[in-house]
Design a protein around this motif. Structure first.
Motif, short mmCIF file in Angstrom:
data_model
loop_
_atom_site.label_atom_id
_atom_site.label_comp_id
_atom_site.label_asym_id
_atom_site.label_seq_id
_atom_site.Cartn_x
_atom_site.Cartn_y
_atom_site.Cartn_z
N SER A 153 0.85 -1.19 0.00
CA SER A 153 0.00 0.00 0.00
C SER A 153 0.88 1.24 0.00
CB SER A 153 -0.93 -0.03 1.22
OG SER A 153 -1.87 1.03 1.16
N HIS A 154 0.33 2.37 0.42
CA HIS A 154 1.06 3.63 0.41
C HIS A 154 1.55 3.96 1.82
CE1 HIS A 154 -2.39 5.65 2.27
NE2 HIS A 154 -3.14 4.97 1.43
N ALA A 155 2.43 4.95 1.91
CA ALA A 155 3.09 5.27 3.17
C ALA A 155 2.17 5.94 4.19
CB ALA A 155 4.31 6.16 2.92
N GLY A 156 0.95 6.23 3.80
CA GLY A 156 -0.03 6.75 4.75
C GLY A 156 -0.96 5.69 5.29
N SER A 157 -0.62 4.43 5.07
CA SER A 157 -1.44 3.33 5.58
C SER A 157 -0.85 2.82 6.89
CB SER A 157 -1.49 2.19 4.55
OG SER A 157 -0.19 1.63 4.36
N MET A 158 -1.64 2.04 7.61
CA MET A 158 -1.19 1.47 8.88
C MET A 158 -1.74 0.05 8.99
SD MET A 158 0.32 1.59 11.83
CE MET A 158 0.74 3.32 11.97
N ASP A 159 -0.86 -0.89 9.29
CA ASP A 159 -1.25 -2.28 9.50
C ASP A 159 -1.05 -2.59 10.98
OD1 ASP A 159 -1.46 -5.05 9.71
OD2 ASP A 159 -0.57 -5.41 7.73
N TRP A 160 -2.15 -2.60 11.74
CA TRP A 160 -2.05 -2.80 13.18
C TRP A 160 -1.52 -4.18 13.54
CZ3 TRP A 160 -2.25 1.64 15.43
CH2 TRP A 160 -3.07 2.67 14.92
N SER A 161 -1.76 -5.17 12.67
CA SER A 161 -1.27 -6.51 12.97
C SER A 161 0.27 -6.55 12.89
CB SER A 161 -1.88 -7.54 12.01
OG SER A 161 -1.45 -7.32 10.67
N ARG A 162 0.85 -5.77 12.00
CA ARG A 162 2.31 -5.71 11.92
C ARG A 162 2.88 -5.01 13.16
NH1 ARG A 162 4.87 -3.50 6.67
NH2 ARG A 162 6.57 -4.89 7.33
N LEU A 163 2.20 -3.98 13.64
CA LEU A 163 2.64 -3.33 14.87
C LEU A 163 2.54 -4.30 16.04
CD1 LEU A 163 3.61 -0.87 16.44
CD2 LEU A 163 1.23 -0.11 16.60
N ASP A 164 1.47 -5.08 16.09
CA ASP A 164 1.35 -6.10 17.14
C ASP A 164 2.53 -7.08 17.08
OD1 ASP A 164 -0.90 -5.18 18.36
OD2 ASP A 164 -2.28 -6.62 17.45
N GLY A 165 2.94 -7.43 15.86
CA GLY A 165 4.05 -8.36 15.71
C GLY A 165 5.38 -7.80 16.22
N LEU A 166 5.47 -6.48 16.29
CA LEU A 166 6.68 -5.84 16.83
C LEU A 166 6.63 -5.64 18.33
CD1 LEU A 166 7.17 -3.10 14.08
CD2 LEU A 166 8.57 -5.15 14.41
N GLY A 167 5.45 -5.93 18.91
CA GLY A 167 5.31 -5.76 20.36
C GLY A 167 4.18 -4.85 20.76
N GLY A 168 3.44 -4.31 19.77
CA GLY A 168 2.30 -3.45 20.08
C GLY A 168 2.69 -1.98 20.16
N PRO A 169 1.73 -1.13 20.54
CA PRO A 169 1.99 0.31 20.60
C PRO A 169 3.18 0.66 21.47
CG PRO A 169 -0.36 -0.11 20.76
CD PRO A 169 0.32 -1.45 20.82
N GLY A 170 3.97 1.63 21.01
CA GLY A 170 5.11 2.11 21.78
C GLY A 170 6.28 1.15 21.82
N SER A 171 6.40 0.28 20.83
CA SER A 171 7.43 -0.77 20.89
C SER A 171 8.64 -0.50 19.99
CB SER A 171 6.83 -2.13 20.52
OG SER A 171 6.27 -2.09 19.22
N VAL A 172 8.53 0.43 19.06
CA VAL A 172 9.64 0.72 18.14
C VAL A 172 10.50 1.83 18.74
CG1 VAL A 172 10.28 1.52 15.84
CG2 VAL A 172 8.33 -0.03 16.13
#
Length: 336
Positions: A153-172
């Motif tokens: 997709s484009h750089a203004g999209s968000m995949d919450w499942s990928r963020l979950d895979g990194l540890g969830g909100p505030g994990s990067v």
């Protein structure tokens, strides 16, 4: 502010110190806010931009409506051109380099290379020649959003499942290696390059101090302004309120960089409940704790958000848009 920052603020604003700030990209949305903060702190400000500023817009906001020529004290040539800023930093203490092509869809060779890489090199070289004490560089959240955007997709999209895979909100974190969280576009690649140049000038050449702010999305007054659009989830995560941006600029101006050996990369996003980034190290380093949270705006918003409830599994974006709308979103979403 922190006592040491307050003391430095007083010293920098004292009459006769000769301290001042140059802002590139002064006509843009961030340039106007940065100027307001600098002037409120008592600094001399020189605003630089093109005679016909090319400002970044976004969904529902045209770039032409953002430009404010009244904030430009000196019109310059394209900053990628040799001599465009020669002599303009003389007598100034700090440069805030905001000017760039902020489109994630920008062509690398024709747009990104000259506007973001060559221009940054020219600015840093002139800062070195002029004896500038500190450069504040507008980097971007996009430097690490490649790990959380929707694949394909484009750089203004968000995949919450990928963020979950990194540890969830505030994990990067800023310190995360490239293979964990990297850039989402050639625009973002140019900002990684700018950070690396800042390291070279500050840590290696010892020319000046350097602060790179990985800035969230600061174009909108409220994160709910894009509710129901293809960029809603991204804005909800990366939202940066106007007052929080000013607070981060204040921190970047005044923070003691000695503990960081003159080089700092920090996040500048609001304290959003669903943010991608762990901002605590940045808060400590800059002495500014953001006060806004996108979720507070949603608490007051009418129902209809596509985001799952807090703690629930985060599915990828479910909305289906036409190919034409996707192309428009990719072209105009989502700067800095």
């Amino acid at each position: 502010p922190h006592p040491s920052l307050a003391a430095e603020q007083e010293a920098m604003a004292a009459p006769g110190t000769g301290r001042g700030v140059v802002i590139t990209g002064a006509a843009g949305a961030l340039g106007k806010l940065a100027r307001q903060e600098c002037e409120d702190l008592g600094f001399r400000v020189l605003g630089l931009d093109l005679a016909a500023p090319r400002c970044q817009g976004g969904p529902k906001i045209a770039g032409s409506s953002v430009a404010d020529r009244s904030k430009v004290d000196r019109a310059t040539e394209d900053l990628s051109k040799e001599g465009a800023v020669t002599g303009l930093f003389d007598g100034y203490d700090t440069v805030i380099h905001l000017a760039a092509d902020g489109r994630p869809s920008a062509d690398f060779i024709s747009d990104v290379m000259p506007s973001n890489i060559e221009a940054t090199f020219r600015v840093l070289e002139e800062a070195k020649r002029a004896g500038v004490r500190r450069v504040i560089f507008a980097s971007t959240n996009h430097t690490q959003h490649g790990a959380t955007m929707e694949v394909g997709s484009h750089a203004g999209s968000m995949d919450w499942s990928r963020l979950d895979g990194l540890g969830g909100p505030g994990s990067v974190r800023v310190s995360d290696p490239l293979h964990r969280a990297g850039p989402d576009s050639f625009y973002a690649v140019s900002k990684v390059c700018g950070e690396a140049m800042g390291y070279l000038y500050s840590r290696v050449q010892r020319s000046f101090e350097f602060v790179a702010l990985r800035i969230g999305w600061c174009l909108y007054e409220k994160p709910t302004d894009l509710q129901g659009t293809d960029c809603e989830d991204y804005l909800r995560s990366m939202f940066l309120s106007h007052r929080d941006f000013r607070g981060f600029i204040r921190g970047a101006l005044l923070a003691d960089l000695e503990p960081h050996q003159g080089f700092l990369v920090a996040y500048a996003v609001s304290r959003n409940g669903r943010r991608v980034f762990d901002i605590e190290d940045s808060v400590r380093a800059l002495g500014y704790d953001p006060v806004d949270d996108a979720e507070h705006f949603y608490d007051k918003a009418p129902p209809g958000s596509r985001l799952p409830a807090a703690g629930a599994a985060c599915p990828p974006m479910l909305s289906v848009v036409s190919a034409a709308l996707a192309r428009v979103a990719a072209a105009c979403c989502c700067s800095s």
